[in-house]
Design an enzyme around this catalytic site. Structure first.
Site, mmCIF file in Angstrom:
data_model
loop_
_atom_site.group_PDB
_atom_site.id
_atom_site.type_symbol
_atom_site.label_atom_id
_atom_site.label_comp_id
_atom_site.label_asym_id
_atom_site.label_seq_id
_atom_site.Cartn_x
_atom_site.Cartn_y
_atom_site.Cartn_z
ATOM 1 N N TYR A 27 18.535 62.426 20.382
ATOM 2 C CA TYR A 27 18.057 61.721 19.192
ATOM 3 C C TYR A 27 16.931 60.750 19.552
ATOM 4 O O TYR A 27 15.887 60.717 18.893
ATOM 5 C CB TYR A 27 19.216 60.970 18.553
ATOM 6 C CG TYR A 27 18.828 60.028 17.435
ATOM 7 C CD1 TYR A 27 18.471 60.521 16.182
ATOM 8 C CD2 TYR A 27 18.840 58.646 17.630
ATOM 9 C CE1 TYR A 27 18.125 59.655 15.149
ATOM 10 C CE2 TYR A 27 18.502 57.775 16.602
ATOM 11 C CZ TYR A 27 18.143 58.285 15.368
ATOM 12 O OH TYR A 27 17.802 57.430 14.345
ATOM 13 N N GLY A 49 21.599 56.873 1.776
ATOM 14 C CA GLY A 49 21.243 55.998 2.892
ATOM 15 C C GLY A 49 19.902 55.306 2.776
ATOM 16 O O GLY A 49 19.490 54.858 1.695
ATOM 17 N N ILE A 50 19.215 55.204 3.912
ATOM 18 C CA ILE A 50 17.940 54.496 3.974
ATOM 19 C C ILE A 50 16.909 55.136 3.055
ATOM 20 O O ILE A 50 16.180 54.443 2.340
ATOM 21 C CB ILE A 50 17.425 54.462 5.428
ATOM 22 C CG1 ILE A 50 18.355 53.621 6.307
ATOM 23 C CG2 ILE A 50 16.010 53.892 5.484
ATOM 24 C CD1 ILE A 50 18.015 53.673 7.782
ATOM 25 N N GLY A 51 16.842 56.457 3.054
ATOM 26 C CA GLY A 51 15.869 57.138 2.204
ATOM 27 C C GLY A 51 16.082 56.840 0.734
ATOM 28 O O GLY A 51 15.121 56.641 -0.022
ATOM 29 N N THR A 81 11.298 61.727 2.096
ATOM 30 C CA THR A 81 12.119 62.845 2.561
ATOM 31 C C THR A 81 13.524 62.366 2.915
ATOM 32 O O THR A 81 13.723 61.215 3.304
ATOM 33 C CB THR A 81 11.482 63.538 3.775
ATOM 34 O OG1 THR A 81 11.555 62.678 4.924
ATOM 35 C CG2 THR A 81 10.023 63.897 3.502
ATOM 36 N N GLY A 82 14.498 63.256 2.750
ATOM 37 C CA GLY A 82 15.878 62.895 3.055
ATOM 38 C C GLY A 82 16.340 61.688 2.276
ATOM 39 O O GLY A 82 16.932 60.767 2.842
ATOM 40 N N SER A 83 16.102 61.697 0.951
ATOM 41 C CA SER A 83 16.323 60.474 0.172
ATOM 42 C C SER A 83 17.470 60.564 -0.823
ATOM 43 O O SER A 83 17.523 59.810 -1.784
ATOM 44 C CB SER A 83 15.033 60.088 -0.566
ATOM 45 O OG SER A 83 14.440 61.195 -1.219
ATOM 46 N N THR A 84 18.404 61.474 -0.601
ATOM 47 C CA THR A 84 19.560 61.547 -1.488
ATOM 48 C C THR A 84 20.625 60.516 -1.144
ATOM 49 O O THR A 84 21.568 60.329 -1.912
ATOM 50 C CB THR A 84 20.191 62.955 -1.468
ATOM 51 O OG1 THR A 84 20.608 63.269 -0.131
ATOM 52 C CG2 THR A 84 19.196 64.005 -1.961
ATOM 53 N N SER A 98 13.280 54.511 15.076
ATOM 54 C CA SER A 98 14.553 53.857 15.337
ATOM 55 C C SER A 98 14.437 53.026 16.602
ATOM 56 O O SER A 98 13.584 53.288 17.458
ATOM 57 C CB SER A 98 15.641 54.933 15.511
ATOM 58 O OG SER A 98 16.792 54.414 16.124
#
Length: 264
Positions: free
Chosen positions: A154, A18-20, A13-16, A141
């Site tokens: 956060y 950065g880390i993903g 998820t959220g892989s467009t 995190s």
């Protein structure tokens, strides 16, 4: 160590970016069929191409949907009815005074960073248990343990993910499915660059700005630099593999020694 994920399907998820994005590339490079997730069809399509290219031509497709909403989650589940590896990487962050954050913003952080992961675990874990194999990895995190004064909202969500991971690991006990969280330290992404600039100013060369940020805001780091996304991805790919079959219910650190603890 040879990691072969051939025949496994992974959703990141959220892989467009950065880390993903780095995790998706790493999993595809190890042979997994990877689904890249994001909210924008255009950004997902672009990321699918770069992940495929970076992984040496692995099988990569898209799963578009805003996982912070039930409708978006339904769209992703329609694109990926079953997966063997679920990486809940989606998350938002930003600095703000906790006394000034209203209820809506607290809920938004929880919906995006925690509830999105829970939705997908609920959907995919039963199938993993029935098949007798699966990996669930939740990206936490260092802020889950060392709560930053400027990001309490956060940090709260990342602490929640540690509890979610431990609890679902118990639910999957004895089934061949492992559930873990990965505690990532301060990492070099586009979003973090903007965050660093917000805190230390945008009038300095990047190396100088990064150094000032680490010294002033993250002095506990033993690495004394930002971690690269690929360094996070390496641990995730290992934990997604058969080699990590005895690791479950854990909070594994790839934090550059940031958390001052001798325990994992």
């Amino acid at each position: 160590m040879q990691i072969d994920l051939s025949g496994r399907t992974a959703l990141v998820t959220g892989s467009t970016q950065g880390i993903g994005h780095a995790i998706a590339t790493g999993l595809a490079g190890a042979g997994a069929r990877v689904l890249v997730n994001g909210r924008s069809e255009q950004r997902v399509a672009t990321a699918v191409g770069t992940v495929r290219s970076g992984s040496g031509g692995g099988e990569v497709t898209g799963a578009v949907g805003d996982l912070a909403t039930e409708q978006g989650a339904a769209a992703v589940l329609a694109a990926a009815p079953a997966v063997d590896i679920l990486v809940n990487n989606l998350g938002i962050f930003g600095s703000a005074s906790a006394l000034e954050i209203d209820d809506a913003e607290w809920r938004r952080y929880f919906d995006v960073n925690v509830l999105s992961a829970i939705r997908l675990i609920r959907a995919y874990l039963p199938g993993m248990k029935e098949r007798g194999w699966g990996r669930v990895l939740n990206l936490a995190s260092d802020s889950a343990v060392v709560i930053p004064a400027e990001m309490i909202h956060y940090g709260m969500t990342k602490t929640s993910l540690l509890a979610v991971s431990r609890g679902f690991a118990k639910d999957a006990a004895g089934t061949g499915v492992t559930v873990n969280s990965v505690i990532a330290g301060p990492t070099h992404t586009g979003g973090v660059e903007a965050f660093v600039r917000e805190l230390v100013g945008d009038d300095k060369p990047w190396d100088e700005a990064q150094h000032e940020f680490m010294v002033t805001y993250r002095p506990q780091s033993l690495l004394q630099r930002l971690i690269e996304p690929e360094e996070i991805a390496s641990l995730v790919v290992y934990l997604a593999s058969p080699h990590a079959s005895a690791t479950t219910g854990g909070a594994l650190r790839v934090d550059g020694g940031y958390i001052d603890s001798i325990l994992p």
